[in-house]
Write an enzyme that holds these catalytic residues in place. Structure first.
Site, PDB file in Angstrom:
ATOM      1  CE1 TYR A  67      -4.348  -1.074  -0.294  1.00 18.09           C
ATOM      2  CE2 TYR A  67      -3.431  -2.940   0.892  1.00 18.09           C
ATOM      3  CZ  TYR A  67      -4.439  -2.384   0.128  1.00 18.09           C
ATOM      4  OH  TYR A  67      -5.532  -3.135  -0.233  1.00 18.09           O
ATOM      5  NE  ARG A  70      -2.875   0.138  -4.902  1.00 17.44           N
ATOM      6  CZ  ARG A  70      -4.070  -0.206  -4.408  1.00 17.44           C
ATOM      7  NH1 ARG A  70      -4.182  -1.251  -3.627  1.00 17.44           N
ATOM      8  NH2 ARG A  70      -5.135   0.488  -4.704  1.00 17.44           N
ATOM      9  CB  VAL A 103      -8.071   3.964  -2.141  1.00 15.92           C
ATOM     10  CG1 VAL A 103      -9.198   3.010  -1.725  1.00 15.92           C
ATOM     11  CG2 VAL A 103      -7.102   3.252  -3.090  1.00 15.92           C
ATOM     12  CG  HIS A 119     -14.278   0.673  -1.882  1.00 19.68           C
ATOM     13  ND1 HIS A 119     -14.305   0.207  -3.182  1.00 19.68           N
ATOM     14  CD2 HIS A 119     -15.406   0.191  -1.281  1.00 19.68           C
ATOM     15  CE1 HIS A 119     -15.399  -0.534  -3.352  1.00 19.68           C
ATOM     16  NE2 HIS A 119     -16.089  -0.546  -2.229  1.00 19.68           N
ATOM     17  CB  CYS A 130      -7.365   2.704  19.432  1.00 21.34           C
ATOM     18  SG  CYS A 130      -6.121   3.856  18.837  1.00 21.34           S
ATOM     19  CB  CYS A 155      -1.310   3.365  17.174  1.00 22.54           C
ATOM     20  SG  CYS A 155      -2.496   4.456  17.950  1.00 22.54           S
ATOM     21  CB  CYS A 158      -3.239   2.068  21.657  1.00 19.89           C
ATOM     22  SG  CYS A 158      -3.398   1.257  20.055  1.00 19.89           S
ATOM     23  CB  THR A 196     -16.855   1.274 -11.865  1.00 19.40           C
ATOM     24  OG1 THR A 196     -16.981   0.190 -10.936  1.00 19.40           O
ATOM     25  CG2 THR A 196     -18.230   1.762 -12.266  1.00 19.40           C
ATOM     26  CD  GLN A 223     -12.699  -3.497 -22.599  1.00 18.30           C
ATOM     27  OE1 GLN A 223     -13.249  -4.375 -23.271  1.00 18.30           O
ATOM     28  NE2 GLN A 223     -11.505  -3.022 -22.908  1.00 18.30           N
TER      29      GLN A 223
END
Ligand code: BJW
Ligand code: ZN
Length: 253
Positions: A67, A70, A103, A119, A130, A155, A158, A196, A223
């Site tokens: 991620y 990306r 995203v 998303h 948390c 984090c 926590c 989409t 398409q």
């Protein structure tokens, strides 16, 4: 490109337009889609090993590294004429609701506001325990490449692992965002479904709700798409080409 006059009139006279976007709208910015045959992410990577809560539990370094790669790629790209045309359309119609499954932040960078991200976002990681939002530094410590493992940060609240702020398979979509998208779809008189495949639920219900509420639904996709009836249209082509031409034909000619 020739557009049907009935369609142009419906767009020109629409009171509330919903634009529903997927990965295809960012394809011309160089961001891979998920399901395109050769270039799609899911043709090169297994979603079950990367886009589920279990995958993050099993191998957080693999998932976080993927991620981050990306996110870095998105930061290095720019919105394309498709994103810009959607931001422009919002100025031409009385009301526009932009609902995206993406995203990335390319709609915002093109000037769209109040975008409903069904998303989540690559740019808003949070604590896996948390849910405290985690602020990423502007510059990444390393330049992660696809497939390079990277330990997720901890984090500050926590100490648990920070996770990407996206919605994985089997996870619920943000409730208020989904409610807002469904109610806009039920209220609109025209919905543009851009780039989409419409296979991921519950997001794919957005155009279905618009259609069953009597709205005109226009698909913009290179398409072929299966169309239900007289209220559903297809404009064949890339979003970055078709959308600017559609705006020009509806509002400038
Ligand atoms: C162009 C173009 C150009 C190319 N211009 N166009 C009902 C039936 C069966 C299964 C389910 C169901 N309801 C729920 C499910 C399970 C699942 C699901 O839908 N599975 C199906 C795939 C079968 N859904 C979920 O799990 C969801 N959660 C949920 O339902 O919670 C309740 C629940 C709990 C417990 C158990 C079961 C249910 C969550 C879904 C989360 C999806 N997440 C992803 C990853 C996000 C993070 C990340 O980025 O890694 O979201 S998957 C991926 O697909 C991503 C996208 O937003 C989403 C949609 O993809 P999109 O945008 O349509 O991209 P593509 O690639 O599919 O299509 C691109 C299109 O663009 C193509 O048509 C091209 O032709 C076109 N194109 N270039 C215009 N230039
Ligand atoms: Zn925490």
């Amino acid at each position: 490109m020739q557009f049907d006059q009935t369609l142009l009139t419906r767009l020109r006279e629409a009171r509330h337009v919903v634009v529903f976007t997927g990965a295809g709208v960012s394809a011309e910015s160089g961001i891979a889609t998920f399901r395109d045959a050769l270039s799609g992410l899911w043709s090169r990577f297994d979603p079950m090993q990367l886009a589920t809560p279990e995958a993050f539990e099993d191998d957080p370094e693999l998932v976080w590294g993927w991620y981050e790669a990306r996110r870095m790629q998105v930061l290095g790209t720019s919105p394309n004429p498709g994103h810009s045309a959607i931001a422009e359309l919002a100025k031409r119609v009385p009301r526009l609701t932009l609902v995206t499954q993406n995203v990335d932040d390319l709609h915002e960078r093109a000037g769209s506001v109040d975008v409903l991200h069904l998303h989540g976002s690559l740019h808003q990681p949070r604590c896996s325990l948390c849910a405290e939002p985690f602020r990423m530094s502007a510059e990444p410590p390393t330049e992660p490449a696809e497939g390079r493992r990277l330990a997720p940060p901890r984090c500050e609240h926590c100490g648990a692992k920070v996770r990407p702020g996206v919605v994985w398979f089997g996870e619920s979509l943000p409730f208020d965002t989904l409610e807002a998208a469904f109610s806009a779809a039920a209220d609109c008189d025209l919905l543009l479904s851009v780039g989409t495949s419409g296979v991921v639920y519950p997001a794919a219900q957005v155009p279905e709700i618009a259609l069953s509420s009597g709205a005109t639904v226009v698909h913009i996709n290179p398409q072929p798409q299966a169309l239900g009836g007289g209220n559903e249209w297809l404009l064949t082509g890339a979003a970055g080409k078709v959308l600017p031409l559609l705006l020009q034909a509806a509002f400038d000619e």
